[in-house]
Design a protein around this motif. Structure first.
Motif, PDB file in Angstrom:
ATOM      1  N   ALA A  97      91.800  68.799  64.820  1.00 23.91           N
ATOM      2  CA  ALA A  97      90.702  69.374  64.047  1.00 23.91           C
ATOM      3  C   ALA A  97      90.302  68.477  62.881  1.00 23.91           C
ATOM      4  O   ALA A  97      89.120  68.143  62.713  1.00 23.91           O
ATOM      5  CB  ALA A  97      91.090  70.768  63.535  1.00 23.91           C
ATOM      6  N   LEU A  98      91.290  68.060  62.082  1.00 27.28           N
ATOM      7  CA  LEU A  98      90.973  67.312  60.873  1.00 27.28           C
ATOM      8  C   LEU A  98      90.587  65.874  61.165  1.00 27.28           C
ATOM      9  O   LEU A  98      89.550  65.396  60.696  1.00 27.28           O
ATOM     10  CB  LEU A  98      92.177  67.347  59.924  1.00 27.28           C
ATOM     11  N   PHE A  99      91.418  65.175  61.909  1.00 24.62           N
ATOM     12  CA  PHE A  99      91.198  63.746  62.096  1.00 24.62           C
ATOM     13  C   PHE A  99      90.039  63.448  63.037  1.00 24.62           C
ATOM     14  O   PHE A  99      89.176  62.627  62.724  1.00 24.62           O
ATOM     15  CB  PHE A  99      92.467  63.075  62.629  1.00 24.62           C
ATOM     16  N   ILE A 108      92.631  62.143  54.768  1.00 27.36           N
ATOM     17  CA  ILE A 108      91.548  62.742  55.547  1.00 27.36           C
ATOM     18  C   ILE A 108      90.890  63.888  54.789  1.00 27.36           C
ATOM     19  O   ILE A 108      89.691  64.142  54.943  1.00 27.36           O
ATOM     20  CB  ILE A 108      92.059  63.228  56.931  1.00 27.36           C
ATOM     21  N   PHE A 109      91.634  64.576  53.934  1.00 26.87           N
ATOM     22  CA  PHE A 109      91.032  65.629  53.122  1.00 26.87           C
ATOM     23  C   PHE A 109      90.018  65.041  52.144  1.00 26.87           C
ATOM     24  O   PHE A 109      88.955  65.614  51.916  1.00 26.87           O
ATOM     25  CB  PHE A 109      92.111  66.405  52.358  1.00 26.87           C
ATOM     26  N   ILE A 148      96.166  70.579  63.988  1.00 27.44           N
ATOM     27  CA  ILE A 148      95.764  70.050  62.682  1.00 27.44           C
ATOM     28  C   ILE A 148      95.187  68.655  62.853  1.00 27.44           C
ATOM     29  O   ILE A 148      94.132  68.319  62.307  1.00 27.44           O
ATOM     30  CB  ILE A 148      96.974  70.018  61.719  1.00 27.44           C
ATOM     31  N   ARG A 149      95.897  67.829  63.630  1.00 30.13           N
ATOM     32  CA  ARG A 149      95.431  66.461  63.843  1.00 30.13           C
ATOM     33  C   ARG A 149      94.102  66.439  64.587  1.00 30.13           C
ATOM     34  O   ARG A 149      93.173  65.720  64.221  1.00 30.13           O
ATOM     35  CB  ARG A 149      96.483  65.671  64.621  1.00 30.13           C
ATOM     36  N   ILE A 203      86.520  67.061  62.999  1.00 29.68           N
ATOM     37  CA  ILE A 203      85.802  67.112  61.727  1.00 29.68           C
ATOM     38  C   ILE A 203      85.528  65.699  61.219  1.00 29.68           C
ATOM     39  O   ILE A 203      84.435  65.414  60.703  1.00 29.68           O
ATOM     40  CB  ILE A 203      86.598  67.918  60.683  1.00 29.68           C
ATOM     41  N   GLY A 204      86.506  64.794  61.375  1.00 34.26           N
ATOM     42  CA  GLY A 204      86.297  63.419  60.929  1.00 34.26           C
ATOM     43  C   GLY A 204      85.130  62.756  61.629  1.00 34.26           C
ATOM     44  O   GLY A 204      84.292  62.108  60.990  1.00 34.26           O
ATOM     45  N   ILE A 246      86.820  64.121  54.163  1.00 39.12           N
ATOM     46  CA  ILE A 246      85.989  65.277  54.533  1.00 39.12           C
ATOM     47  C   ILE A 246      85.214  65.800  53.333  1.00 39.12           C
ATOM     48  O   ILE A 246      83.986  66.019  53.403  1.00 39.12           O
ATOM     49  CB  ILE A 246      86.867  66.386  55.143  1.00 39.12           C
TER      50      ILE A 246
END
Length: 546
Positions: A278-280, A196-197, A275-276, A283-284, A200
């Motif tokens: 926000a990131l996945f 995922i990084f 974290i999941r 933001i994803g 992004i």
């Protein structure tokens, strides 16, 4: 049936501790030698590393990678972004309620047994069987998702052949020892988390005009559509897919039963939730809305290749190698989520059997903790249902299954929040000290009420969509088909609940003053109580390294 039936306290192997210090009213010191999960034949073989990574990656599957395409097409960029924000706030609240109860009551079917203990046996019966239905529906959905993912590379292999091959793979992962299953899921979750990084960063570059085949994009597609493609009803139609995408996050409560020290493991899993989210998801989904046109015909559910929006973004930007890697990651994610659903479905049956709501034979497990009698029907029904995809489009089957699963999920999330509220109420009514809880959520009571409110509201919203869908038809047959394909989950829940009321009768609520708060409870030694979980980021780094 009393609250204590089938829910004997489960302690730790060889531990001596002051039980009065942690709310046990009967003895000063207890020496125990129990090695099984809460009066079942499941064994505590999983570590903090396992539960953290399973919690992180359990819900990252078809709903996010492929379902985002249907959401983008039907609702528009703002709809999908807001939908994930709302769904994220709900599961964040649910996770905190689940975490507090999973630390104190790490039982095989977790929220099913909590509902029976704190709310009502009939509601627990409906919840348990509804969740088992949802797990094998998810297995079927993920298997048909595999077919969609692999069609990116070839259409030569028959759909039934792909389903059969990867049905066997999911079976093999689940029939190995539970520690092997956990290690497989750790690897899969690590792949999802790390990739995922890349997504992004690369999508930011694409949006800025750094891709070979694409100039600067910015918020072009937001401006073109005004954020919404089909108005308010289009936004509402996105919500079931967003809920389906996040379903499975509650599996951390099931895994807690087979974890060595829930007091340390579960708070880490709950702490990593942001974290999941926000990131996945947040933001994803934002990156997808920036880089992919909602009118692209190749989106999942469109007229083209039924591709993931993430794959489309790479392919149309001239980044072919990244498109292939992205598709491979989606393949791993989809297969992983199907595997976890087999695990969770079997443990739900074990929990139902433990409290007398399913045949007792389902409780039996072998010497390494595999509950064969619960595992086999879950995997067989889920895999068999996947063959519906043979004669229907992947997007059509996904729509059916995601609608069904999202309603089961909303019911489950709502009951977790309600059980938490009732548990705290019983704790207060019986004069217990709140400081005796082995782990306390700082979100109570606002988080629990927030989650419960939105679960109720969205069940009502989905009824509205079932009666007046986005593509409304005046044909009675079409309308009836649309309603039942969308809302039959609620009908199933109501039917099972009525059966439960007939079987158990009694008051509508379990009396808070009569709840046995020590039945099924896990007691911790002073050393374990002092073993505080690390910070979320530190825990994540340690999990990835070791």
């Amino acid at each position: 049936m009393s609250d204590s039936d089938g829910e004997k306290p489960a302690q730790l192997v060889g531990e001596t501790f002051n039980s009065k210090a942690y709310g046990h009213p009967e003895a000063d010191e207890v020496v125990v030698d129990v090695d099984h999960g809460a009066d079942s034949e499941l064994q505590r073989l999983l570590s903090t590393r396992h539960i953290t990574m399973i919690a992180l990656g359990s819900s990252i599957g078809m709903g996010l990678w492929l379902g985002s395409g249907t959401s983008l097409a039907s609702g528009g960029p703002a709809a999908i972004f807001i939908g994930y924000l709302l769904s994220g706030s709900m599961i964040w609240a649910v996770a905190h309620s689940l975490g507090e109860m999973a630390v104190m009551y790490p039982l095989p079917s977790a929220f099913v047994q909590w509902t029976r203990k704190f709310v009502d046996p009939a509601a627990a019966l409906a919840l348990g069987w509804a969740y088992w239905f949802s797990y094998w529906i998810t297995i079927a959905n993920e298997l048909q998702g595999v077919v969609t993912v692999l069609s990116f590379w070839t259409d030569e292999v028959p759909t039934a052949a792909w389903i059969s091959i990867f049905w066997i793979v999911i079976i093999l992962v689940n029939v190995w020892a539970v520690t092997v299953f956990a290690e497989v899921e750790v690897v899969c979750s690590t792949i999802k988390f790390c990739w995922i990084f890349v997504v992004i960063i690369s999508f930011i570059v694409i949006s800025a005009g750094g891709a070979p085949a694409e100039g600067p994009i910015g918020f072009r597609y937001w401006n073109q559509t005004g954020g919404f493609t089909n108005g308010f009803k289009g936004f509402l139609s996105v919500l079931p897919t967003c809920i389906f995408a996040m379903s499975g996050s509650e599996n951390a409560g099931l895994v807690a039963c087979e974890t060595k020290n829930p007091r340390k493991s579960v708070p880490k899993a709950v702490g990593s939730m942001w974290i999941r989210l926000a990131l996945f998801y947040v933001i994803g989904s934002l990156m997808v809305t920036i880089c992919v046109d909602p009118n692209n015909p190749n989106l999942f559910g469109g007229s083209g290749t039924n591709a993931s929006p993430f794959v489309i973004a790479y392919r149309e930007s001239g980044l072919g190698p990244l498109a292939h890697i992205m598709n491979a990651v989606i393949f791993v994610s989809v297969l992983s989520t199907g595997s976890i659903s087999g695990y969770a479905g079997s443990r739900t049956l074990v929990g139902l059997a433990q409290i007398g709501m399913a045949p007792k034979v389902l409780m039996r497990a072998d010497k390494v903790g595999r509950p064969w009698f619960a595992l086999v029907p879950t995997l067989l029904i889920g895999g068999g249902l996947a063959y519906l995809n043979v004669n229907n489009s992947g997007a059509e089957v996904f729509s059916w299954f995601s609608n069904l699963t999202s309603l089961f999920t909303l019911f489950g999330w709502g009951m977790i929040c309600l059980s938490h509220i009732r548990m705290r109420h019983a704790w207060k009514v019986q004069g217990r000290d709140i400081n005796d809880l082995p782990w306390k959520s700082w979100t109570f009571p606002y988080g629990a009420y927030w989650g419960l409110f939105w679960c109720i509201l969205l069940i009502i919203v989905e009824f509205y969509l079932a009666v007046w869908p986005q593509n409304y038809s005046h044909d009675p047959t079409t309308r009836a088909t649309s309603f039942f394909s969308t809302y039959v989950s609620v009908i199933a829940i109501v039917v099972v609940y009525i059966v439960g009321r007939i079987l158990y009768r009694g008051p509508w609520w379990v009396s808070a003053s009569k709840i046995d708060l020590d039945a099924g409870r896990r007691f911790y030694s002073e050393e374990q109580m002092m073993d505080e979980p690390n910070g979320t980021l530190k825990s994540m780094m340690q999990t990835l390294v070791h």
